[in-house]
Design an enzyme around this catalytic site. Structure first.
Site: not given
Ligand code: ADE
Length: 247
Positions: A87, A114, A152, A167
């Site tokens: 993150p 963690e 993709r 897209d």
């Protein structure tokens, strides 16, 4: 494209055997190799985590097994970009997927607990990626998101080469709504313009819908669009149409 995935939960990656990614593997357009970090731990219990120095909650992934796995990877195959899913990484966007799709080989390290020992992040990775501002229980799902979004974009993977370029987000604009049969589903009808067969009118309608939708749902993206003269006209026409519908 070769994806090497380092994880302590190799069993989580079966979704990649399905659908378009699975087919891309079958056709040899990509390879997904999943490696268990535990196999590189040398102690009796095959330990992959330990308590954090300085105290605190949770466990931290030890550096030795991850670095041994990376070294083994280094000795086999072409050069690779080493990416840690965390993150704390840079945000993964369509542009990131495009950038990665040009590489020959990517190693994705899935952190757990963690996080991983900071020395792995600092000295043994080329890149750190987050798939969004929320905390997952580990990097595995994030790694699958990266594999999917990158795969993709690889030539030959999607039947129609133009579809990944058209897209949402390739153009930084949301896509227009899509409809299929039946024409009347429980009284909800497909917009008449799509049934008329006039390609130019349909193109303009779709563009207007895409613009209106982006302005409404993603004002942040809308603010970054450089609108063409036609776009301004379409938005004005949209206003007139809205008033007509309300009246
Ligand atoms: N690991 C935990 N949360 C994550 C996230 N949002 N992105 C990438 N890896 C993660």
């Amino acid at each position: 494209m070769i994806f090497e995935i380092l994880t302590i939960f190799p069993g989580m990656f079966s979704p990649l055997e399905e659908s378009i990614v699975g087919k891309a593997c079958g056709r040899g357009l990509i390879q997904v190799r999943v490696h268990n970090i535990r196999d590189f731990a040398t102690d009796r219990h095959q330990t992959t985590d330990d308590r954090p120095f300085g105290g605190g909650e949770g466990m931290v992934m030890k550096p030795e097994p991850i670095v041994s796995a990376l070294r083994a990877m280094n000795e086999s195959g072409p050069p690779a970009r080493i990416i840690l899913l965390t993150p704390q990484g840079r945000l993964f966007e369509q542009e990131t997927a495009l950038e990665l799709s040009c590489l020959e080989r990517i190693v994705l390290i899935c952190g757990r607990y963690e996080g991983v020992d900071e020395r792995v992040a600092e000295y043994f990775t080329d890149d750190q990626i987050s798939i969004g501002d929320y905390i997952l229980t580990g990097g595995e799902l994030a790694a699958m998101v990266v594999v999917d979004a990158v795969t993709r974009l690889i030539p030959g993977v999607l039947g129609n080469e133009s579809s990944s370029l058209a897209d949402s987000f390739s153009q930084k604009i949301l896509e227009h709504p899509q409809y299929t049969r039946p024409q009347d589903f429980e009284g909800m009808c497909v917009p008449a313009v799509l049934l008329g067969g006039n390609h130019e009118i349909i193109r303009r309608w779709r563009r207007r819908q895409a613009l209106l939708r982006t302005r409404m749902r993603r004002p942040d993206l809308f603010a970054g669009l450089s609108l063409s003269a036609e776009d301004y006209v379409l938005l004005e026409e949209g206003k007139i149409e809205d008033k007509g519908q309300k009246a």
